[in-house]
Structures are given as C-alpha cells and as structure tokens.
Write a protein that holds these residues in place. Structure first.
Motif, PDB file in Angstrom:
ATOM      1  N   ARG B  96       0.849  -1.187   0.000  1.00  0.00           N
ATOM      2  CA  ARG B  96       0.000   0.000   0.000  1.00  0.00           C
ATOM      3  C   ARG B  96       0.883   1.234   0.000  1.00  0.00           C
ATOM      4  O   ARG B  96       1.796   1.352   0.832  1.00  0.00           O
ATOM      5  N   VAL B  97       0.605   2.122  -0.931  1.00  0.00           N
ATOM      6  CA  VAL B  97       1.357   3.377  -1.035  1.00  0.00           C
ATOM      7  C   VAL B  97       0.470   4.496  -0.512  1.00  0.00           C
ATOM      8  O   VAL B  97      -0.669   4.651  -0.963  1.00  0.00           O
ATOM      9  N   PHE B  98       0.979   5.222   0.475  1.00  0.00           N
ATOM     10  CA  PHE B  98       0.240   6.334   1.074  1.00  0.00           C
ATOM     11  C   PHE B  98       0.931   7.642   0.741  1.00  0.00           C
ATOM     12  O   PHE B  98       2.155   7.735   0.762  1.00  0.00           O
ATOM     13  N   ARG B  99       0.125   8.646   0.413  1.00  0.00           N
ATOM     14  CA  ARG B  99       0.671   9.988   0.186  1.00  0.00           C
ATOM     15  C   ARG B  99      -0.091  10.970   1.068  1.00  0.00           C
ATOM     16  O   ARG B  99      -1.321  10.963   1.084  1.00  0.00           O
ATOM     17  N   GLY B 101      -0.733  10.851   4.100  1.00  0.00           N
ATOM     18  CA  GLY B 101      -1.602  10.176   5.051  1.00  0.00           C
ATOM     19  C   GLY B 101      -2.839   9.544   4.447  1.00  0.00           C
ATOM     20  O   GLY B 101      -3.729   9.107   5.173  1.00  0.00           O
ATOM     21  N   THR B 102      -2.900   9.462   3.128  1.00  0.00           N
ATOM     22  CA  THR B 102      -4.070   8.877   2.469  1.00  0.00           C
ATOM     23  C   THR B 102      -3.622   7.753   1.537  1.00  0.00           C
ATOM     24  O   THR B 102      -2.602   7.884   0.850  1.00  0.00           O
ATOM     25  N   LEU B 103      -4.402   6.646   1.526  1.00  0.00           N
ATOM     26  CA  LEU B 103      -4.075   5.536   0.626  1.00  0.00           C
ATOM     27  C   LEU B 103      -4.146   6.024  -0.814  1.00  0.00           C
ATOM     28  O   LEU B 103      -5.159   6.566  -1.254  1.00  0.00           O
ATOM     29  N   SER B 104      -3.047   5.831  -1.520  1.00  0.00           N
ATOM     30  CA  SER B 104      -2.969   6.318  -2.894  1.00  0.00           C
ATOM     31  C   SER B 104      -3.039   5.165  -3.892  1.00  0.00           C
ATOM     32  O   SER B 104      -3.610   5.300  -4.969  1.00  0.00           O
ATOM     33  N   ASP B 105      -2.504   4.012  -3.510  1.00  0.00           N
ATOM     34  CA  ASP B 105      -2.395   2.894  -4.460  1.00  0.00           C
ATOM     35  C   ASP B 105      -2.186   1.586  -3.722  1.00  0.00           C
ATOM     36  O   ASP B 105      -1.574   1.571  -2.654  1.00  0.00           O
ATOM     37  N   GLU B 106      -2.669   0.503  -4.296  1.00  0.00           N
ATOM     38  CA  GLU B 106      -2.303  -0.829  -3.824  1.00  0.00           C
ATOM     39  C   GLU B 106      -1.697  -1.551  -5.023  1.00  0.00           C
ATOM     40  O   GLU B 106      -2.347  -1.687  -6.062  1.00  0.00           O
ATOM     41  N   VAL B 107      -0.435  -1.987  -4.875  1.00  0.00           N
ATOM     42  CA  VAL B 107       0.339  -2.480  -6.011  1.00  0.00           C
ATOM     43  C   VAL B 107       1.121  -3.729  -5.630  1.00  0.00           C
ATOM     44  O   VAL B 107       1.279  -4.042  -4.444  1.00  0.00           O
ATOM     45  N   THR B 108       1.623  -4.443  -6.647  1.00  0.00           N
ATOM     46  CA  THR B 108       2.419  -5.645  -6.382  1.00  0.00           C
ATOM     47  C   THR B 108       3.914  -5.418  -6.632  1.00  0.00           C
ATOM     48  O   THR B 108       4.707  -6.361  -6.521  1.00  0.00           O
ATOM     49  N   ASP B 109       4.284  -4.205  -6.947  1.00  0.00           N
ATOM     50  CA  ASP B 109       5.688  -3.896  -7.267  1.00  0.00           C
ATOM     51  C   ASP B 109       5.855  -2.400  -7.035  1.00  0.00           C
ATOM     52  O   ASP B 109       5.097  -1.592  -7.581  1.00  0.00           O
ATOM     53  N   ILE B 110       6.833  -2.022  -6.202  1.00  0.00           N
ATOM     54  CA  ILE B 110       7.007  -0.584  -5.931  1.00  0.00           C
ATOM     55  C   ILE B 110       8.241  -0.006  -6.618  1.00  0.00           C
ATOM     56  O   ILE B 110       8.696   1.083  -6.271  1.00  0.00           O
ATOM     57  N   THR B 111       8.758  -0.731  -7.598  1.00  0.00           N
ATOM     58  CA  THR B 111       9.923  -0.212  -8.324  1.00  0.00           C
ATOM     59  C   THR B 111       9.686   1.213  -8.850  1.00  0.00           C
ATOM     60  O   THR B 111      10.565   2.068  -8.712  1.00  0.00           O
ATOM     61  N   PRO B 112       8.498   1.484  -9.404  1.00  0.00           N
ATOM     62  CA  PRO B 112       8.292   2.865  -9.915  1.00  0.00           C
ATOM     63  C   PRO B 112       8.251   3.919  -8.803  1.00  0.00           C
ATOM     64  O   PRO B 112       8.447   5.108  -9.080  1.00  0.00           O
ATOM     65  N   VAL B 113       7.984   3.508  -7.574  1.00  0.00           N
ATOM     66  CA  VAL B 113       7.854   4.446  -6.457  1.00  0.00           C
ATOM     67  C   VAL B 113       9.169   4.580  -5.697  1.00  0.00           C
ATOM     68  O   VAL B 113       9.374   5.525  -4.944  1.00  0.00           O
ATOM     69  N   TRP B 114      10.053   3.597  -5.862  1.00  0.00           N
ATOM     70  CA  TRP B 114      11.296   3.594  -5.081  1.00  0.00           C
ATOM     71  C   TRP B 114      12.103   4.873  -5.346  1.00  0.00           C
ATOM     72  O   TRP B 114      12.081   5.397  -6.455  1.00  0.00           O
ATOM     73  N   ALA B 115      12.786   5.375  -4.322  1.00  0.00           N
ATOM     74  CA  ALA B 115      13.570   6.610  -4.464  1.00  0.00           C
ATOM     75  C   ALA B 115      14.819   6.521  -3.597  1.00  0.00           C
ATOM     76  O   ALA B 115      14.886   5.736  -2.642  1.00  0.00           O
ATOM     77  N   ASP B 116      15.791   7.344  -3.928  1.00  0.00           N
ATOM     78  CA  ASP B 116      17.091   7.308  -3.259  1.00  0.00           C
ATOM     79  C   ASP B 116      17.043   7.698  -1.790  1.00  0.00           C
ATOM     80  O   ASP B 116      18.014   7.476  -1.062  1.00  0.00           O
ATOM     81  N   ASP B 117      15.949   8.318  -1.356  1.00  0.00           N
ATOM     82  CA  ASP B 117      15.893   8.747   0.051  1.00  0.00           C
ATOM     83  C   ASP B 117      15.046   7.813   0.912  1.00  0.00           C
ATOM     84  O   ASP B 117      14.790   8.131   2.078  1.00  0.00           O
ATOM     85  N   LEU B 118      14.621   6.672   0.365  1.00  0.00           N
ATOM     86  CA  LEU B 118      13.730   5.801   1.151  1.00  0.00           C
ATOM     87  C   LEU B 118      14.515   4.829   2.044  1.00  0.00           C
ATOM     88  O   LEU B 118      15.582   4.331   1.663  1.00  0.00           O
ATOM     89  N   VAL B 119      13.955   4.580   3.220  1.00  0.00           N
ATOM     90  CA  VAL B 119      14.531   3.644   4.189  1.00  0.00           C
ATOM     91  C   VAL B 119      13.473   2.585   4.496  1.00  0.00           C
ATOM     92  O   VAL B 119      12.321   2.909   4.790  1.00  0.00           O
ATOM     93  N   THR B 120      13.878   1.328   4.416  1.00  0.00           N
ATOM     94  CA  THR B 120      12.976   0.214   4.723  1.00  0.00           C
ATOM     95  C   THR B 120      13.129  -0.208   6.181  1.00  0.00           C
ATOM     96  O   THR B 120      14.248  -0.404   6.656  1.00  0.00           O
ATOM     97  N   VAL B 121      11.997  -0.341   6.852  1.00  0.00           N
ATOM     98  CA  VAL B 121      11.992  -0.851   8.227  1.00  0.00           C
ATOM     99  C   VAL B 121      11.097  -2.090   8.252  1.00  0.00           C
ATOM    100  O   VAL B 121       9.938  -2.033   7.816  1.00  0.00           O
ATOM    101  N   ALA B 122      11.640  -3.206   8.727  1.00  0.00           N
ATOM    102  CA  ALA B 122      10.865  -4.452   8.855  1.00  0.00           C
ATOM    103  C   ALA B 122      10.603  -4.710  10.328  1.00  0.00           C
ATOM    104  O   ALA B 122      11.495  -4.551  11.166  1.00  0.00           O
ATOM    105  N   LEU B 123       9.360  -5.084  10.632  1.00  0.00           N
ATOM    106  CA  LEU B 123       8.923  -5.302  12.015  1.00  0.00           C
ATOM    107  C   LEU B 123       8.326  -6.704  12.129  1.00  0.00           C
ATOM    108  O   LEU B 123       7.686  -7.189  11.198  1.00  0.00           O
ATOM    109  N   GLY B 124       8.499  -7.325  13.285  1.00  0.00           N
ATOM    110  CA  GLY B 124       7.969  -8.669  13.486  1.00  0.00           C
ATOM    111  C   GLY B 124       6.455  -8.706  13.395  1.00  0.00           C
ATOM    112  O   GLY B 124       5.775  -7.685  13.510  1.00  0.00           O
ATOM    113  N   CYS B 125       5.897  -9.891  13.201  1.00  0.00           N
ATOM    114  CA  CYS B 125       4.451 -10.021  12.995  1.00  0.00           C
ATOM    115  C   CYS B 125       3.897 -11.188  13.800  1.00  0.00           C
ATOM    116  O   CYS B 125       4.620 -12.081  14.228  1.00  0.00           O
TER     117      CYS B 125
END
Lengths: 274, 274
Positions: B96-99, B101-125
C-alpha cells in the motif's frame, strides 16, 4: 561539590534513583558493579544527530554486541523510557569525551559538552548476565579475582552501517565444562545484555592467538576442566565509534555505567509508567 | 508477466527464497499466512530518510507493537540481514502506497515508487507466535474460522518520538482459561513478534467498549470458559505513520508479508552468513 562524598559501601543498599542522585551531586564517581541489584545497567554512546541513524542501524544489525535499550530525543538529555528523571549529562559517574577519534577528556559531568544536536544511545551491559550466572553458582573468574574482565579483538565481522563497522570485541569467562550448557541457557535469557555466548572453546577459531594477552582488561586463570567461553562485548560499539573518527562522541568510562530503573529481567527495557 | 501464475497450494512446501521468487516475478500476489513454515514474516514500513531516525526511536520505545527486525540502508532496496537477495521493491506480494496520510495505491511492485531517500523498516508479525500457539494445541479462533484477526484501537498510550505517537492497536484472541498461562509463556518467547499479551480479560480496562465491533478485521466468538487476551498489533506502526501524514510511505497490504530467511525462533533476527 556541596554534598559530602559517599563511598561504594554507602550505596550498596541504595535504590537506582538514590545512586543516580549521589552521582548527580558529585558525591560518588566510582564504578557501578553490584550497585542497585536487579536493575539494568547500560553502556553509553552519545553522538551528533547526523550519525545517529547509521548508528541505530548498526546496533540493530549487531544486536549481540550492541543491544539497544534506550535512545534519547535529539538535544534532550532526559531518558524517560529508562528511568524517572534520568539526566544523562550528570547521572553517570564518569564519562570519556572523544574528539576526532581521540580521547580528549575523562570527566564526571558533561553539561559543558552537551549540545542541541546530540543523541544519547544506551546499550545493555554484561553485568546483567554475570549477576544471573552468580545467582546460579556459576563461577565468574574475574569477579572472584577482583579483576576486570579480559576483552579481545576477535575476527568476527560486524554487519556494517554507514561509517560504522569492523570486528567484534569479545569477553572471555572460563566456565567448568559441566556448567557450559547452563551458562549458555542463562545468558540467552538476556538478549538485552549480549545474550548467549558468541563462541565456546577454541580461541583461534575467532582470531584470538593468546588468552594471556587480552587487548583490554586483565588476564584470568583457566583452571583444569574449564573451557573459555566468549560473549559479545559492549566495548565493540565504543571501538567502532572511535574508528569512525566522529568530531565528537561521549561514552561512559569502563565500569562506570548508567543505572536504569528498569528491572534487568523485565520483558522489555521500556519503563512501565502505568 | 511472463511467468505462469502459481496458487497458494503450489507454494505451501516451498522455501522462503522460492516463495519470494514467485512473488518477484508476479506469479504470486496472495497472502503469506502459513507459507515458508518456521521462517520469520515481517510487517513493512518504508519512509523517507528524514523521518527514519524518529521512526526508529519510536520503534525502540514501543517494542511490543513495533519489534524492529531489520533496517535497510538509505536508498538501498536490499535487506541482507533478513535474507539472501531480498529486494524490497518486488519481494512482497502486495503493497500500500500512502501519500500525505491517504491511501494512494495498492500495487504488487514498488519499483516505480522507489527513491534514493527511502529507508525500509521491517517489524515482526503475529504469525510467529500464532504458529507457536497452534503447535501447542492452543486454539486460535480466527484461524479456525478462516477470518482475519479482530483488531481494536486501545487507550494504551504509545511512547512518542518526533511526529509519531498515539494509542496502541491490539489484537484479540479468545483463550480457554486453563491455557492462558501457557499462551502467555509461549508468546513471551517471541519478543521479535509482539511478545507476551499486553492485557488479559476486561476490554474496558484498555478502552475497548465492544468486542463484537472490531476496528479492523472480523469479530470472533468467545466461547464459554474463554477469556479475551490482547496482544500488541503490527497495525499500530501503520496507523502511527498514517496519522503523521508523511508525504509518502509504503507498507505491506494486510496479510501480505515479507518472508525472511531468518528462523522465527532464532536468537536474533540477523541472518547468520557464516
């Protein structure tokens, strides 16, 4: 200092809060081993905000040497998740101030050095699992002999982040062969304090050539029937910070820790304010 | 997509790596519950670097809803501490891509959204401790009933950091009274997956007025002799991110998790590359 000096023995039965109060006034500036029994003690790293994201990533990636137990807000010296009214500028008995990777000062109060861009990071320390080993009658040789724990540079590679990386520093405690499984199980219960051993037995397997020549601390005897057991060491992040040559960073002095209000066997290291 | 589609049943015996490969090619975009048994599954939060330090502080201060299990380098989509060749742009089945604070898109690949300033955080489930409960024959009602777990906004205050704060979201599972101690003990062994329950019994004590009206997921029956047990929920950080109204942030879609190569009962969540 306006307050009368107090000795280690005066503080042996004091609460964490009272020990910190004695430290804050300057009445006590000694080591903290054995004080405020049952409370978490912490290694300390204070660094400029521009390095803090990489340092937190480094700690997350190397949880055994660098167990994150508290992080302050930028420029704010208070650490409410670790204890009531903790002011990191005054509540640690002794600090080391490093500039450009070199020891610049050892002081008992960092108020003059504190700055709006500094971030405090608190990391778990080995006192926690050593106390647990002692409670289970597992010998801790350097405590028996009133020495510092022997510490060694190992060949174990750290997972890097930004300017932070290198090899793990480890501590060594000789453990009787029959008690190794128990020592492993006990220390594994404290992931906030380096967790289970990182290696057991052959020092050469982790790049250590001579157990009688520690890189820091004191050599200890290994008796017949004992095996050297190695744990990840909180000197690792200090070393890594120095190697990164930050313009300024501040650590505690060895053995002179931050004492938190959090119980060392609590489920998390976040103080429950309920 | 050039690859043939695969179904959930095709993947039930596949390794974590093979499941990720099927996801990467677009052949599979379904939920991940029960796949790659024994491997850690992760909630996902991707956000701009300028918010990452505060978000990591927020997670450190709220370890039960937000157990940090992995953090990427800024702009780098790979997560080597969680698994071999994990590319976070393609290896999660649904995002889910939010812009603002609002849901903007639900996608199966975020390559087009990826950017040089993004940081990935993974949390347990919660899958991790649910699997453990099931192995010990403790019923998990929403799984028995093929529903989504019921989730509730609670009145439990989070420890804030920067723009991140609010109240904890909790999940509820009805547990037979006689098995509550066991359920607590089992889940406490997984601090990387929300740990022990945050509350047991009275929902009003944590600000929940009606268990038949969850804020997310499905209501489930509470049978005679069962007590509602509440655990911290991984929807908490998603909510907190939304409330902060970041210009952009990306999460997994509910139930569509990142599957790591790390064992869910490993001592740390850092993959051992030895």
């Amino acid at each position: 200092m306006s307050s009368p000096l107090v000795s280690y023995s005066d503080l042996v039965s004091a609460t964490a809060h009272d020990v910190r109060a004695a430290i804050r006034t300057g009445a006590y500036s000694g080591h903290t081993a054995g004080l405020a029994a049952g409370k978490l003690q912490c290694n300390l790293a204070i660094l400029p905000e521009r390095y803090a994201l990489d340092f937190l990533r480094f700690c997350q990636r190397n949880p055994k040497p660098c167990p994150l137990v508290g992080v302050g807000d930028t420029g704010n010296p208070m650490l409410p998740t670790l204890g009531a009214d903790i002011d990191i500028r005054t509540d640690v008995p002794k600090y080391r101030v490093f500039r450009d990777g070199t020891l610049s000062d050892e002081v008992t109060d960092i108020t003059p050095v504190w700055a709006d861009d500094l971030v405090t990071v608190a990391l778990g320390c080995s006192f926690t699992f050593e106390n647990a080993l002692l409670r289970h009658n597992i010998p801790v040789r350097h405590i028996e002999d009133a020495k510092n724990v022997p510490m060694f540079r190992s060949s174990i590679a750290l997972s890097p982040a930004g300017p932070f990386g290198g090899q793990m520093v480890v501590t060594m405690r000789p453990i009787p062969l029959a008690q190794i499984d128990q020592a492993r199980a006990i220390s594994a219960k404290f992931p906030q304090a380096h967790g289970a051993p990182i290696a057991i037995g052959d020092p050469h397997a982790i790049g250590i050539t001579d157990l009688s020549q520690p890189d820091w601390g004191d050599a200890v005897d290994i008796k017949d029937g004992e095996i050297p057991v190695f744990w990840a060491c909180g000197v690792t992040p200090q070393n890594v910070l120095l190697d990164a040559g930050l313009p300024v960073c501040i650590t505690h002095s060895p053995g002179h820790m931050l004492i938190a209000d959090v119980a060392e066997d609590a489920e998390t290291t976040i103080l429950n304010h309920d």
